[in-house]
Design a protein around this motif. Structure first.
Motif: not given
Ligand SMILES: Nc1ncnc2c1ncn2[C@@H]1O[C@H](COP(=O)(O)OP(=O)(O)OP(=O)(O)O)[C@@H](O)[C@H]1O
Ligand SMILES: [Mg+2]
Lengths: 393, 296
Positions: A116, B189-190, B289-295, A121, B207-208, A118, B193, A124, B211-212, B187, A167
């Motif tokens: 994707f 998109d998660i 908690l979602t930090m890093g998932a997207i840009k 990912l 599972m996704v 963005n 994905a 967690h 936790p977020m 988002p 992160k």
């Protein structure tokens, strides 16, 4: 990212050397077991309510090819890609992956992987868990999971980061994790939706090359969406140019560059863009000529353009030879842009703003007179009405 | 840039002042709970610290001993008193049961509902959300009479179950809205994905997404717990023998006078369970908690 290159090289060497370690035999094992698939799309239509965004798309992506969907924003590239992925429903038409019609198949059963824009990912999960997630869902044996994750990590130079969380990674590293998550599964088709658009310019160029290398190595069918023509030109086996939900042209990058089917394609590909002069075909002393205002210039004599026809005369900047004196069309320099390897000269010619690329470092200045000599074999003529390229006889 | 010492001092002073304003009533309440009655009611002066501290108020309300000086004094053991009307122990138990129960049920229902509302398009999904919100427009007092009759007919009146249901009903709208806003931050998109990775809708949730939204879930749980723990009106009307702490405390205001000592003792004790609950939950109350998932 020389690391990745290095691992590619050592990988190939390793396959040949018998005394290769565990990692290498894994690589070989996995690469020999790659499955592949073609993607066939027939008369595909997508409607959101009453709004039709794809108007009957036909596209055949051959097994192992790298196909780039290119077009301006909002033309439906993502929609098409997401329909292949199964994330959007099909209004009408057919999509097949390999031999199988997949219209109503759940994304998880299509054996595709998607990267994707963005990255998307799982925040967690560690990098390792991110990559292992699909296999965990498929209840793959742990040994196999480890093997594949390590393999993907070595290809993408992600080994040092396996236990980090998203992160804690830079944008480029996250992007590679997203790719790792796609390749571990060994899918039939890779789908990329503008994966580089969030990277800075330098990293984009680098990653572009890496994705191409990855494709050369894995030879998995890839459909790649971008609105960046340079990406399309550099990476694609086949470029599919889209506009407003229709395909304008399909071809190899050079075919599209050399023989744009219509004005839209001609303008969309190439930077700086193709120069276009509006005018008409007239009868000159030595055959058909193009005339705009005071200026007349030669056109290919085998063109189907008829005398009196209103046309657009197109020539790419690099096919306009610029000189300071001598014969040629007279133009006045407006802006001089030295880029290093070449100089972009902007000038006015018969009221048209045009651009020429000069390779000699002459001392061009604004308001200088400029002599331009179009290379006749690179002239494109488009019908002024239909905007379609006029063929040669 | 470094702040000057003056600025820093000022900042501390102001913070201390503000914290003081908020903490003072609670501290005063706690202080009152350990004062003998003579110190609470001193007609000549305000007693701050110069009194003989006593745990008598806690002895009666939290431990269930009889009031000193009453007939049973000395004869009853802790917990055996049958008619100590100031015994708050069963109220504490009731409050814990109701608050934990309704918080648990609310968060589970709200979690599933908000996932659906955030992730799925269905007929009327937008209207549905407004409808949920509209449930909070009505003040509880407007529905209390019909609710009493309905609960009575259903045999839910004066039961823990009944009160849990009532509190759950009141809490669900807020919980759904709050959790939905947390889920909307993730988002889509998660999910997609995960779906491409082979997850079913439920696996994707479990599972996704779950936790977020852990942080949001913790915040929601705290909110629900506090509401239920302090709720008065429904508890008053829907129960007779089961008395939650807020209702129990009002019974200390009697025809013969208000037992300020007991009120403050039970009130102060009531802070503790919710404090423990929040402590347990608060380490999940982390942002990003979602930090890093997207840009970004
Ligand atoms: N869910 C939706 N509902 C209605 N219209 C939509 C929806 N999704 C996309 N569209 C419309 O479909 C068209 C194509 O969108 P799409 O996302 O495929 O464009 P794109 O080519 O990927 O553009 P970009 O380069 O900006 O990503 C756009 O006009 C968009 O407004
Ligand atoms: Mg797009």
């Amino acid at each position: 990212m020389s690391g990745w290159l290095r691992s590619c090289v050592s990988g190939t060497l390793g396959v040949r050397t018998v005394k290769a370690g565990w990692g290498v035999s894994t690589t070989k094992f996995i690469e020999e077991n790659m499955t592949m698939g073609s993607v066939t799309i027939q008369n595909l239509v997508k409607r959101y309510g009453s709004l039709e965004v794809l108007h009957g798309i036909d596209l055949a992506v051959e097994d192992g090819k790298f196909v780039v969907l290119l077009g301006p924003s909002g033309c439906g590239k993502s929609t098409l890609l997401r329909m292949i992925a199964g994330l959007e429903t099909v209004t009408s038409g057919d999509i097949a992956i390999g031999e199988q019609r997949v219209n109503d198949m759940h994304p998880k059963d299509r054996n595709i992987a998607m990267v994707f824009q963005n990255y998307a990912l799982y925040a967690h999960m560690s990098v390792r868990e991110n990559m292992a997630f699909s296999m965990r869902l498929r209840k793959t044996a742990q040994a196999e999971v480890n093997k594949r994750v390590n393999w993907a990590a070595s290809i993408l130079s992600l080994e040092p980061y396996l236990d980090r969380f998203p992160k804690e990674l830079s944008g480029g590293q996250r992007q590679r994790v997203a790719m790792g998550r796609a390749i571990v599964r060994n899918p039939e088709v890779f789908l990329f939706d503008e994966p580089l658009s969030n990277l800075d310019a330098k990293l984009r160029v680098q990653t572009r090359k890496e994705i191409k290398e990855l494709h050369q190595r894995l030879k998995t069918t890839t459909v790649y969406v971008t609105h960046d023509q340079i990406e399309a030109m550099t990476m694609a086996d086949q470029v599919v140019i889209m506009r407003d939900g229709v395909i304008e042209q399909i071809g190899t990058p050079l075919e599209i560059y050399d023989n744009p089917y219509n004005l839209f394609v001609a303008q969309f590909i190439g930077s700086p863009g193709m120069n276009l002069l509006t005018g008409e075909i007239v009868q000159g002393a030595s055959g058909k000529m193009f005339q705009t205002g005071e200026v007349t210039c030669e056109v290919p004599q085998d063109s189907k353009a008829a005398v009196g026809q209103k046309v657009l005369y197109g020539i790419r900047p690099e096919h306009l030879q610029a000189s300071m004196q001598g014969s040629g069309l007279s133009a006045t320099v407006t802006v001089v842009e030295p880029t290093g390897p070449e100089i972009h000269l902007y000038a006015t010619l018969a009221g048209h703003e045009i651009c020429a690329i000069a390779h000699q470092r002459l001392d061009w200045k604004p308001n200088d007179e400029l002599k331009l000599n179009p290379m006749i074999e690179h002239v494109h003529l488009f019908d002024a009405e239909t905007k379609v390229a006029l063929p040669t006889v | 840039m470094h702040d000057s010492t003056f600025k820093l001092t000022l900042r501390y002073l102001v913070s201390i002042l503000i914290v003081g304003i908020f903490v003072f009533p609670i501290a005063w309440w706690g202080l009152t709970s350990v004062k003998p009655i003579s110190a609470v009611f001193d007609k000549d002066r305000i007693v701050v610290f110069d009194f003989e501290p006593t745990l008598e108020n806690y002895r009666v309300t939290v431990l269930g001993y009889s009031k000193r000086g009453s007939k049973e004094d000395g004869k009853t053991l802790m917990g055996t008193s049958g008619n100590n009307s100031y015994d708050g122990r069963s109220s504490i138990v009731s409050s814990v049961i109701v608050a934990v129960g309704s918080t648990l049920i609310t968060t589970i229902i709200a979690l599933l509902a908000s996932f659906g509302l955030s992730r799925m398009q269905f007929w009327g999904s937008q209207g549905y959300l407004n409808w949920i919100l509209s449930q909070r427009f009505l003040p509880p007092v407007a529905i209390i009479v019909p609710l009493v009759f309905i609960f009575h007919d259903m045999g839910l009146r004066d039961t823990h179950t009944g009160l849990i249901i009532a509190h759950t009903l009141i809490n669900i709208p807020i919980a759904v809205l709050l959790l939905k806003s947390f889920m909307d931050d993730i988002p889509i998109d998660i999910d997609q994905a995960a779906m491409i990775d082979g997850a079913t809708r439920f696996q994707c949730f479990w599972m996704v997404i779950l936790p977020m939204v852990k942080g949001g879930l913790a915040a929601t749980a705290v909110l629900c717990f506090i509401f239920s723990w302090t709720e008065f009106l429904l508890s008053l009307f829907l129960t007779n023998s089961i008395r939650t702490i807020p209702v129990k405390i009002t019974t200390y205001v009697t025809s013969t006078g208000s037992e300020w000592g007991y009120i403050s003792a039970l009130g102060t004790s009531a802070i503790l369970p919710s404090f423990i609950f929040i402590l347990l939950v608060q380490r999940h109350l982390v942002r990003g908690l979602t930090m890093g998932a997207i840009k970004d």
